[in-house]
Design a protein around this motif. Structure first.
Motif, PDB file in Angstrom:
ATOM      1  N   PHE B 195      51.919  12.257  22.482  1.00  0.00           N
ATOM      2  CA  PHE B 195      51.189  13.385  23.059  1.00  0.00           C
ATOM      3  C   PHE B 195      49.729  12.997  23.310  1.00  0.00           C
ATOM      4  CE2 PHE B 195      48.520  17.171  22.547  1.00  0.00           C
ATOM      5  CZ  PHE B 195      49.037  17.963  23.557  1.00  0.00           C
ATOM      6  N   ALA B 471      47.755  21.920  19.146  1.00  0.00           N
ATOM      7  CA  ALA B 471      49.119  21.617  19.626  1.00  0.00           C
ATOM      8  C   ALA B 471      50.160  22.065  18.602  1.00  0.00           C
ATOM      9  CB  ALA B 471      49.244  20.119  19.898  1.00  0.00           C
ATOM     10  N   MET B 474      50.870  25.778  18.749  1.00  0.00           N
ATOM     11  CA  MET B 474      51.500  26.327  19.954  1.00  0.00           C
ATOM     12  C   MET B 474      53.010  26.418  19.779  1.00  0.00           C
ATOM     13  SD  MET B 474      49.333  24.150  22.744  1.00  0.00           S
ATOM     14  CE  MET B 474      49.846  24.827  24.281  1.00  0.00           C
ATOM     15  N   SER B 475      53.606  27.370  20.498  1.00  0.00           N
ATOM     16  CA  SER B 475      55.071  27.417  20.477  1.00  0.00           C
ATOM     17  C   SER B 475      55.597  26.200  21.243  1.00  0.00           C
ATOM     18  CB  SER B 475      55.560  28.705  21.116  1.00  0.00           C
ATOM     19  OG  SER B 475      55.023  28.814  22.409  1.00  0.00           O
ATOM     20  N   TRP B 476      56.800  25.764  20.884  1.00  0.00           N
ATOM     21  CA  TRP B 476      57.303  24.500  21.438  1.00  0.00           C
ATOM     22  C   TRP B 476      57.427  24.535  22.954  1.00  0.00           C
ATOM     23  CZ3 TRP B 476      61.773  24.228  24.264  1.00  0.00           C
ATOM     24  CH2 TRP B 476      62.646  25.305  24.168  1.00  0.00           C
ATOM     25  N   TRP B 477      57.804  25.711  23.497  1.00  0.00           N
ATOM     26  CA  TRP B 477      57.990  25.785  24.952  1.00  0.00           C
ATOM     27  C   TRP B 477      56.660  25.732  25.683  1.00  0.00           C
ATOM     28  CZ3 TRP B 477      55.613  29.916  27.142  1.00  0.00           C
ATOM     29  CH2 TRP B 477      55.351  31.014  26.324  1.00  0.00           C
ATOM     30  N   LEU B 479      53.899  24.260  24.518  1.00  0.00           N
ATOM     31  CA  LEU B 479      53.435  22.867  24.403  1.00  0.00           C
ATOM     32  C   LEU B 479      54.194  21.984  25.387  1.00  0.00           C
ATOM     33  CD1 LEU B 479      51.722  20.743  22.924  1.00  0.00           C
ATOM     34  CD2 LEU B 479      53.570  20.505  21.273  1.00  0.00           C
ATOM     35  N   GLY B 480      55.501  22.252  25.506  1.00  0.00           N
ATOM     36  CA  GLY B 480      56.309  21.460  26.445  1.00  0.00           C
ATOM     37  C   GLY B 480      55.816  21.618  27.875  1.00  0.00           C
ATOM     38  N   ILE B 481      55.464  22.845  28.234  1.00  0.00           N
ATOM     39  CA  ILE B 481      54.988  23.095  29.606  1.00  0.00           C
ATOM     40  C   ILE B 481      53.647  22.394  29.834  1.00  0.00           C
ATOM     41  CG2 ILE B 481      54.116  24.903  31.155  1.00  0.00           C
ATOM     42  CD1 ILE B 481      56.313  26.742  29.970  1.00  0.00           C
ATOM     43  N   TRP B 483      52.449  19.820  28.246  1.00  0.00           N
ATOM     44  CA  TRP B 483      52.717  18.366  28.218  1.00  0.00           C
ATOM     45  C   TRP B 483      53.288  17.914  29.566  1.00  0.00           C
ATOM     46  CZ3 TRP B 483      55.237  16.122  23.132  1.00  0.00           C
ATOM     47  CH2 TRP B 483      55.053  14.737  23.111  1.00  0.00           C
ATOM     48  N   SER B 484      54.232  18.702  30.087  1.00  0.00           N
ATOM     49  CA  SER B 484      54.858  18.307  31.356  1.00  0.00           C
ATOM     50  C   SER B 484      53.854  18.378  32.502  1.00  0.00           C
ATOM     51  CB  SER B 484      56.070  19.183  31.651  1.00  0.00           C
ATOM     52  OG  SER B 484      55.661  20.518  31.851  1.00  0.00           O
TER      53      SER B 484
END
Lengths: 345, 505
Positions: B195, B471, B474-477, B479-481, B483-484
């Motif tokens: 990350f 980080a 944050m909720s995983w989704w 953070l995923g957004i 990150w993406s």
């Protein structure tokens, strides 16, 4: 956050970014965008390193954008069996590259210099600084840069979106229809279909450009737009100085056994008229050949290549480039005494 | 090797695979050392000889310094190390600068002396690894830590590729103990490392190179007097560029190390939310400012020798800190401006302290003593500088904006190639000029404005926390957004090959 949550976030990130990039790539391909390589320092350096091939196996081409469009490298290579090394640079005078090659004691090869008067007979082209950067890059490129170039080559061969000039985020933003600020140049005025670049550094008009006259008109408008930066033609002492420096550099190459030939590639319409007016042939082209003592090919002297109608008045289409290249080889062999390993069919 | 290159991605993948194979710890360390040498040599192979020389000299001199009881011999050994390290730095980094100034001086005295301009190439990272090895020998001289027993560990400490070329500048106690026992990143560390690597590349590739560098170049390379808006936008663009460039590098370094299971010290803590310059230097290039504090400011006497000496020591530290960044008087002026700001800040604090009650004055005094320059005298693995004592309120936000404004003025000298360019730009910034040249498009101005506004607000909101803390919360989704988005923008940026600004230092 638990490890599993971080892992889920990572997986989601990979999924979203992969989906986004695949969609973007599919979209670009559907628009007909071809694979195009970044014509950057690394690609130039890759070709620059090839100039040491024996004189009977390779020819080096230097110039500005015209020879990049007009020389069809596959045609040249299939007819002559000779390796065409393209070192020309868009918007740039070939003189910096000529100087680099002339000062390289190991270069003893065959050299064809494209003469586009507006950049050749002036203090310099708009993008000479880019050419000088490329020359400098070649001299100091590092092992890591060489390796990155190889990886980049593999990726660029597969993905259309890796065309930095048009599909990088910065370029796309620059090309938005944003209100322009008086006096500030921004964005790329050329449509993406105008000049994709092959790995051999050949520029070519995409099929859509050939059938879409609005795209052609867009480029024509660039050549003729009011306020376009026009580099004043050199004359008097400035011109003498340019000619003498070219002669000095050419003589260096010849003294090592190299061969040098100038070529004036075709243009048409208002662009040609403007060039004839600003750069009378006797004062520029003819003097260049006289002073340097080199042979030359002026397109206007040969009926087979004298009457091209360039789609946007300045560069040949891919089909025209094949004809031009074919005829240029014939002229070289029949009139200029050049020989190639492979005889024409 | 650049972090933002395809070569590095392939290199890191190979190193991670090797590091996770069932080799002995010694073999893994040898792998890391060889990888680090490849990392360095991939840029300019011959300069690896300097790195080897520096490593060998300091390893053996360091050991001898620690065991030597004879004071004269001890001093001699220290001088050998200092001459070796600083001599190399002076020759490669300051050789041309010294010769140029010497020439000016003798010419001014009427001597006709015009030597050929030396063509010296600056070895990448020499300023960083010189400081790394210097602190080791000084620590050995003062017996502040024990000598590294193994040449392998010492070589790895000096050469460990994540920090080698542009920091963070590590101290022996921060890294050497981590080589003592086998280390491998757990899943959490690996993910966090990746990350941080993504974040660092996003800052460098998308923000610094993609969004800001062109505006900074256009303004700083202009030879004209500019419109005020252009001048300010260019300086702001550079302000953002240098932060994203260097903080991006540090994030990549920390992330890459974390992927291998090692922890490097933080180098940036939201510096554009600093309230005052003491706070700024606790947040900007933390490992350099703490190095300067511990190995220059304090040995000079720090604040222990009275008010006047404190001011002098502060200025000397900042001047040399400026010169460390580059062999040009503009860097010295940049350091001098920071020194001056610290003077003014200290003067205000002294006046304020006099007005406080005795008990509060003692507390304030203790704080000042620890915070003239960043303080983590005894850094430990993974340590952070102490939390700021400035609460997040409106008045401090205004002070932070004032600090940011003044920092921007200093960047003019840092970035300008010479004084005439710097004065011309300052003139454009502060003297209203309607006839100046416009060099930035409306898009450039919009881009710089939005990014810098978001940057300052983000720094303010996150000033008392850490990226990974945020980080983790944050909720995983989400953070995923995030990150993406960073990954997508990195791939769309395609600026994969430009060098980091701090490489030239």
């Amino acid at each position: 956050m638990q490890t599993s949550n971080f892992a889920k976030a990572g997986l989601l990130a990979i999924s979203i970014s992969a989906a986004a990039m695949i969609s973007w790539e599919i979209h670009l391909r559907n628009t007909g965008a071809p694979i195009s390589y970044d014509d950057n320092e690394a690609l130039y350096a890759d070709k620059r390193a090839m100039v040491y091939e024996p004189i009977d196996q390779a020819t080096v081409f230097i110039g500005s954008s015209r020879i990049k469009f007009d020389l069809d490298i596959p045609t040249w290579q299939s007819i002559t069996g000779d390796h065409a090394i393209q070192l020309s640079n868009v918007g740039s005078s070939p003189r910096p590259v000529l100087e680099d090659l002339a000062n390289d004691e190991n270069f003893k090869g065959r050299l064809i210099i494209d003469v586009t008067e507006a950049v050749f007979f002036s203090a310099g082209g708009l993008y000479d600084w880019k050419t000088r950067n490329k020359i400098a890059y070649y001299k100091i490129r590092t092992p890591t840069q060489r390796f990155s170039f190889q990886v980049d080559h593999v990726l660029e061969s597969e993905f259309v979106f890796l065309d930095q000039e048009y599909y990088s985020i910065n370029s796309m933003l620059d090309n938005l229809s944003f209100v322009s600020r008086p006096g500030v140049y921004s964005g790329n005025p050329f449509p993406v279909e105008f000049h994709p670049v092959s790995f051999e550094r050949q520029s070519f008009m995409a099929p859509r450009f050939m059938i879409d006259t609005s795209l052609q008109n867009q480029v024509r408008a660039v050549w003729t737009r009011p306020g376009r930066v026009i580099i004043p033609p050199a004359s008097g002492r400035a011109l003498d100085s340019i000619l003498n420096s070219v002669k000095f550099l050419v003589d260096k190459i010849k003294a090592r056994g190299g061969q040098v030939l100038f070529v004036r590639t075709p243009s048409s319409g208002p662009v040609l008229q403007n060039e004839m007016k600003r750069y009378p042939r006797t004062e520029y082209w003819d003097r260049l050949l006289t002073v340097t003592g080199c042979k030359g090919i002026h397109f206007a002297d040969y009926p087979a290549i004298a009457n091209f109608e360039c789609p946007e008045w300045s560069h040949l289409s891919p089909a025209q480039a094949k004809i031009f290249t074919n005829n240029m080889i014939k002229i070289l062999q029949e009139e200029k005494g050049w020989t190639f390993n492979k005889k024409p069919d | 090797m650049l972090f933002n290159s395809y070569t590095f991605l392939v290199f890191l993948a190979i190193v991670l695979i090797l590091h996770n194979l069932p080799f002995s710890w010694k073999t893994k360390k040898i792998n890391l050392l060889l990888a680090s040498y490849i990392f360095y040599a991939a840029w300019n192979p011959p300069f690896i000889l300097l790195l080897w020389l520096s490593t060998l000299v300091d390893y053996f001199v360091g050991k001898a310094l620690y065991t030597q009881e004879n004071k004269h011999r001890k001093k001699l050994l220290l001088v050998v190390s200092l001459i070796g390290n600083l001599g190399m730095l002076c020759f490669f980094k300051y050789g041309g600068f010294l010769l140029e100034n010497f020439t000016h001086l003798v010419n001014a005295l009427g001597v006709n002396y015009h030597p050929a301009k030396p063509n010296i190439i600056l070895p990448a990272g020499i300023s960083f690894y010189t400081f790394t090895t210097l602190c080791y020998t000084i620590d050995m001289y003062k017996k502040e830590s024990k000598p590294v027993q193994s040449l392998l560990n010492f070589s790895l400490f000096v050469t460990f590729f994540p920090h080698l070329v542009a920091g963070p500048i590590v101290r022996p106690p921060q890294l050497v103990p981590q080589f003592a026992t086998p280390r491998k990143a757990n899943t959490q560390q690996m993910l966090q490392g990746l990350f941080l690597l993504t974040l660092g590349l996003f800052m460098k590739v998308f923000l610094a190179d993609g969004m800001l560098s062109n505006s900074a170049i256009a303004v700083f390379s202009s030879h004209d007097t500019l419109k005020t808006i252009d001048a300010w936008m260019g300086v702001l663009a550079f302000s953002g560029q240098i932060f994203f460039d260097f903080a991006g590098y540090s994030s990549c370094a920390i992330g890459a190390a974390l992927c291998l299971g090692f922890i490097l010290p933080q180098n940036f803590l939201f510096p554009y939310a600093a309230v005052g310059f003491t706070d700024f230097w606790r947040r900007w290039h933390i490992t350099l400012s703490s190095w300067l504090r511990d190995y220059l400011y304090i040995p000079l006497g720090g604040n222990r020798k009275g008010q006047v000496r404190t001011y002098i020591n502060l200025m000397i530290t900042m001047l040399l800190g400026g010169l460390w960044h580059g062999a040009n008087w503009t860097f010295v002026v940049w350091g001098a401006l920071h020194g001056f700001y610290l003077w003014v800040e200290k003067a205000f604090r002294d006046i304020r302290r006099k007005k406080l009650t005795p008990a509060l004055a003692i507390a304030e005094n203790n704080y000042i003593k620890s915070s003239i320059l960043p303080s983590f005298k005894k850094p430990v693995e993974g340590s952070f500088p102490p939390e700021s004592n400035h609460p997040k309120n409106v008045s401090n936000f205004v002070l932070a904006l004032c600090t940011f404004f003044l920092v921007n003025v200093t960047w003019v000298f840092f970035r300008a190639p010479d004084f005439s360019s710097a004065w011309r730009l300052l003139n454009s910034m502060f003297v209203r000029n309607t006839t100046g040249t416009a060099v930035l498009s409306y898009l450039d101005i919009t881009r710089v404005s939005i990014i810098m506004l978001v940057l300052v607000i983000a720094h303010w909101l996150m000033r008392n926390t850490r990226v990974l803390t945020v980080a983790n919360k944050m909720s995983w989704w989400l953070l995923g957004i995030v990150w993406s988005l960073m990954l997508i923008l990195i791939m769309l940026s395609q600026n994969a090959t430009s060098s980091f600004i701090y490489f030239q230092f």
